[in-house]
Design a protein around this motif. Structure first.
Motif, PDB file in Angstrom:
ATOM      1  N   ALA A  84      -3.007  -2.083  -9.396  1.00 49.92           N
ATOM      2  CA  ALA A  84      -4.381  -2.059  -8.887  1.00 49.92           C
ATOM      3  C   ALA A  84      -5.206  -0.912  -9.439  1.00 49.92           C
ATOM      4  CB  ALA A  84      -4.356  -1.986  -7.357  1.00 49.92           C
ATOM      5  N   ASP A  85      -4.688  -0.223 -10.467  1.00 46.62           N
ATOM      6  CA  ASP A  85      -5.438   0.914 -11.005  1.00 46.62           C
ATOM      7  C   ASP A  85      -6.840   0.506 -11.424  1.00 46.62           C
ATOM      8  OD1 ASP A  85      -3.276   2.479 -10.593  1.00 46.62           O
ATOM      9  OD2 ASP A  85      -2.530   2.381 -12.655  1.00 46.62           O
ATOM     10  N   GLY A  86      -6.995  -0.715 -11.905  1.00 48.62           N
ATOM     11  CA  GLY A  86      -8.290  -1.154 -12.388  1.00 48.62           C
ATOM     12  C   GLY A  86      -9.313  -1.376 -11.296  1.00 48.62           C
ATOM     13  N   THR A  87      -8.906  -1.410 -10.036  1.00 47.57           N
ATOM     14  CA  THR A  87      -9.875  -1.642  -8.955  1.00 47.57           C
ATOM     15  C   THR A  87     -10.696  -0.390  -8.673  1.00 47.57           C
ATOM     16  OG1 THR A  87      -8.370  -0.971  -7.164  1.00 47.57           O
ATOM     17  CG2 THR A  87      -8.302  -3.288  -7.871  1.00 47.57           C
ATOM     18  N   GLY A  88     -10.129   0.761  -8.960  1.00 49.20           N
ATOM     19  CA  GLY A  88     -10.829   2.011  -8.665  1.00 49.20           C
ATOM     20  C   GLY A  88     -10.973   2.286  -7.184  1.00 49.20           C
ATOM     21  N   HIS A  89     -10.211   1.565  -6.350  1.00 51.82           N
ATOM     22  CA  HIS A  89     -10.354   1.722  -4.898  1.00 51.82           C
ATOM     23  C   HIS A  89      -9.162   2.502  -4.350  1.00 51.82           C
ATOM     24  CE1 HIS A  89     -12.026   0.593  -0.972  1.00 51.82           C
ATOM     25  NE2 HIS A  89     -10.750   0.561  -0.579  1.00 51.82           N
ATOM     26  N   GLU A  90      -9.449   3.501  -3.565  1.00 46.36           N
ATOM     27  CA  GLU A  90      -8.406   4.333  -2.981  1.00 46.36           C
ATOM     28  C   GLU A  90      -8.268   3.992  -1.498  1.00 46.36           C
ATOM     29  OE1 GLU A  90      -7.357   9.099  -2.754  1.00 46.36           O
ATOM     30  OE2 GLU A  90      -8.905   8.362  -4.135  1.00 46.36           O
ATOM     31  N   LEU A  91      -7.005   3.883  -1.044  1.00 49.78           N
ATOM     32  CA  LEU A  91      -6.742   3.533   0.348  1.00 49.78           C
ATOM     33  C   LEU A  91      -6.541   4.781   1.195  1.00 49.78           C
ATOM     34  CD1 LEU A  91      -4.239   0.564  -0.171  1.00 49.78           C
ATOM     35  CD2 LEU A  91      -6.695   0.438   0.281  1.00 49.78           C
ATOM     36  N   HIS A  92      -6.979   4.699   2.454  1.00 51.57           N
ATOM     37  CA  HIS A  92      -6.828   5.817   3.373  1.00 51.57           C
ATOM     38  C   HIS A  92      -6.361   5.314   4.732  1.00 51.57           C
ATOM     39  CE1 HIS A  92      -8.970   8.452   0.555  1.00 51.57           C
ATOM     40  NE2 HIS A  92      -9.847   7.452   0.405  1.00 51.57           N
ATOM     41  N   GLY A  93      -5.778   6.165   5.514  1.00 42.50           N
ATOM     42  CA  GLY A  93      -5.456   5.877   6.905  1.00 42.50           C
ATOM     43  C   GLY A  93      -4.580   4.653   7.081  1.00 42.50           C
ATOM     44  N   ARG A  94      -5.029   3.730   7.940  1.00 43.55           N
ATOM     45  CA  ARG A  94      -4.260   2.535   8.273  1.00 43.55           C
ATOM     46  C   ARG A  94      -3.996   1.682   7.035  1.00 43.55           C
ATOM     47  NH1 ARG A  94      -3.326  -0.374  13.006  1.00 43.55           N
ATOM     48  NH2 ARG A  94      -3.011  -2.622  12.701  1.00 43.55           N
ATOM     49  N   ASP A  95      -4.996   1.568   6.148  1.00 46.61           N
ATOM     50  CA  ASP A  95      -4.809   0.785   4.931  1.00 46.61           C
ATOM     51  C   ASP A  95      -3.690   1.374   4.079  1.00 46.61           C
ATOM     52  OD1 ASP A  95      -6.751  -0.988   5.633  1.00 46.61           O
ATOM     53  OD2 ASP A  95      -8.286  -0.210   4.283  1.00 46.61           O
ATOM     54  N   ALA A  96      -3.653   2.695   3.967  1.00 48.18           N
ATOM     55  CA  ALA A  96      -2.604   3.343   3.179  1.00 48.18           C
ATOM     56  C   ALA A  96      -1.226   3.097   3.789  1.00 48.18           C
ATOM     57  CB  ALA A  96      -2.882   4.842   3.076  1.00 48.18           C
ATOM     58  N   ALA A  97      -1.149   3.117   5.130  1.00 45.46           N
ATOM     59  CA  ALA A  97       0.126   2.864   5.802  1.00 45.46           C
ATOM     60  C   ALA A  97       0.574   1.416   5.600  1.00 45.46           C
ATOM     61  CB  ALA A  97      -0.005   3.181   7.289  1.00 45.46           C
ATOM     62  N   MET A  98      -0.375   0.479   5.680  1.00 44.48           N
ATOM     63  CA  MET A  98      -0.053  -0.927   5.424  1.00 44.48           C
ATOM     64  C   MET A  98       0.458  -1.108   3.999  1.00 44.48           C
ATOM     65  SD  MET A  98      -3.318  -2.811   7.236  1.00 44.48           S
ATOM     66  CE  MET A  98      -2.907  -4.413   6.555  1.00 44.48           C
ATOM     67  N   ASP A  99      -0.202  -0.447   3.063  1.00 39.46           N
ATOM     68  CA  ASP A  99       0.195  -0.548   1.667  1.00 39.46           C
ATOM     69  C   ASP A  99       1.597   0.010   1.455  1.00 39.46           C
ATOM     70  OD1 ASP A  99      -0.564  -1.138  -1.139  1.00 39.46           O
ATOM     71  OD2 ASP A  99      -0.299   1.022  -1.374  1.00 39.46           O
ATOM     72  N   ALA A 100       1.917   1.094   2.138  1.00 41.42           N
ATOM     73  CA  ALA A 100       3.254   1.678   2.010  1.00 41.42           C
ATOM     74  C   ALA A 100       4.322   0.723   2.542  1.00 41.42           C
ATOM     75  CB  ALA A 100       3.313   3.012   2.764  1.00 41.42           C
ATOM     76  N   ALA A 101       4.026   0.045   3.662  1.00 44.02           N
ATOM     77  CA  ALA A 101       4.987  -0.908   4.220  1.00 44.02           C
ATOM     78  C   ALA A 101       5.201  -2.082   3.286  1.00 44.02           C
ATOM     79  CB  ALA A 101       4.500  -1.393   5.584  1.00 44.02           C
ATOM     80  N   LEU A 102       4.119  -2.566   2.658  1.00 39.93           N
ATOM     81  CA  LEU A 102       4.240  -3.668   1.708  1.00 39.93           C
ATOM     82  C   LEU A 102       4.980  -3.239   0.442  1.00 39.93           C
ATOM     83  CD1 LEU A 102       0.623  -5.106   2.090  1.00 39.93           C
ATOM     84  CD2 LEU A 102       2.741  -6.279   2.753  1.00 39.93           C
ATOM     85  N   THR A 103       4.664  -2.030  -0.032  1.00 34.61           N
ATOM     86  CA  THR A 103       5.297  -1.531  -1.249  1.00 34.61           C
ATOM     87  C   THR A 103       6.798  -1.362  -1.051  1.00 34.61           C
ATOM     88  OG1 THR A 103       3.276  -0.387  -1.919  1.00 34.61           O
ATOM     89  CG2 THR A 103       5.344   0.359  -2.916  1.00 34.61           C
TER      90      THR A 103
END
Length: 396
Positions: free
Chosen positions: A27-46
């Protein structure tokens, strides 16, 4: 809010969703950085779906995945808690199944701490049952508690409608044509004799009386559930065990439950507790349908009042011709024979099409059945009506 601001918000949300779908490296090309709950969700998926890293730290494109869960029960238990926090129950169950299949976590389900952390569903019950023979005693009580929770949920969902549907079918099949006065079904009697209405007297002269059935007072029908316990039939075994307990609770039915692989086990005496039935199964192994049907046939004493339900994907390891002859013989004696390729919500499974076609030629079509449809199938079989067979093409 201006149209420009709205468009900017929509674009940000679109990038956020793509970032969550694609994961970090992709997702490097999106230029979007995740924070808070989104970052935690991403970690669980990863942790479950993250890209495999090669030796220099760059993600490969070979389609393989790695996990960040580690091999310890505490780490997995924490992850299970995280996904329950961030995702709905239906998604949690899918992720759990993926974790078991993709990461080989079956062994960790043998630890009580893990079992206490999982979101229980029919598929998890199937996995636990397949591990039953290697499960340590320290885990079995926890496993029973998990399985009982799922069984009670299924009973609550399925029991009331099943009893109502089958009691209605039994009542209709038990109606008598010369009832005593107290047993007359007046509504049906009047409808059946409307042609005899005398307008001058404003009354109906009944030529035929229809009586209420007395199905609840004595056994009217025998039901034999013959269940394939090979590993691919896990969800069907769970649902069939629950239905077996429900049917056994009805005084108008005499219910027998038989499970088989290459051996045959009669679990009828455990039908008062479907959890005991499930722990009496041994998922996996071969299949000998002919041997199982031979046992069921030997227990039939009232063929004209008997329904036999074979639940199997029909991958026969026994004697095919003997199996078909046995089905034909039971039908010729008056048995209502029903073949279900599956009893689950998943639709039509992989199954032996040649055997299914051969059974259909005998007048015993094989089809997959959802738990919601099962009461209607049984009601039709008890009343000797055509079965409500769903479109197999739609089930695939």
């Amino acid at each position: 809010m201006t149209r420009t601001t709205t468009s900017r918000d929509d674009e940000t949300e679109r990038l956020r969703r793509w970032r969550l779908v694609l994961g970090a490296a992709a997702a490097d090309g999106t230029g979007h950085e995740l924070h808070g709950r989104d970052a935690a969700m991403d970690a669980a998926l990863t942790a479950l779906y993250g890209r495999r890293e090669d030796t220099d730290g760059h993600g490969t494109d070979r389609g393989r995945r790695t996990a960040g869960l580690g091999a310890s029960a505490p780490g997995v238990a924490r992850w299970l808690g995280d996904i329950r926090t961030y995702f709905p129950s239906s998604v949690v169950q899918v992720m759990q199944r993926d974790a078991i299949d993709r990461l080989g976590l079956s062994a960790l389900l043998l630890e009580p701490e893990m079992l206490e952390a999982v979101e229980a569903d029919v598929h998890l019950v199937g996995t636990l049952l397949s591990l039953n023979r290697v499960m340590p005693e320290t885990t079995k009580e926890t496993a029973r508690a998990v399985i009982r929770k799922v069984v009670e949920q299924l009973e609550k969902k399925l029991a009331t409608r099943t009893r109502a549907t089958l009691n209605g079918a039994l009542d209709r099949s038990a109606r008598i044509s010369r009832p005593r006065h107290r047993d007359i079904d007046w509504d049906r009697t009047i409808r059946a004799n409307l042609k005899n209405y005398l307008p001058e007297h404003r009354t109906v002269v009944p030529e035929r009386l229809i009586g209420h059935g007395r199905a609840a007072r004595s056994v009217k029908k025998d039901v034999v559930l013959c269940i394939d316990q090979s590993g691919s039939m896990a969800a069907s075994v769970v649902h069939a065990s629950v239905f077996g307990a429900v049917l056994a609770s009805m005084r108008a039915l005499d219910t027998r439950l038989v499970v088989f692989d290459t051996a045959v086990v009669d679990l009828t005496d455990q039908l008062d507790d479907p959890v005991d039935v499930l722990f009496g199964t041994q998922l996996g192994g071969g299949t000998d349908i002919n041997r199982a049907l031979a046992y069921c046939q030997s227990r039939i004493t009232r063929p004209a009042e008997t329904v036999v339900v074979l639940i199997s994907d029909l991958y026969e390891g026994g004697i095919r011709d003997e199996m078909l002859k046995r089905v034909a013989a039971m039908q010729a004696s008056g048995v209502q024979f029903v073949t279900l390729l599956a009893l689950s919500d998943e639709g039509a499974p992989a199954y032996d099409r040649d055997h299914a076609a051969a059974l259909a030629a005998l007048g015993a079509p094989a089809f997959a059945c959802t738990p919601d449809l099962f009461p209607d199938v049984m009601a039709a079989a008890l009343e000797k009506r055509p079965l409500p067979i769903p479109d197999m093409a739609e089930q695939r």
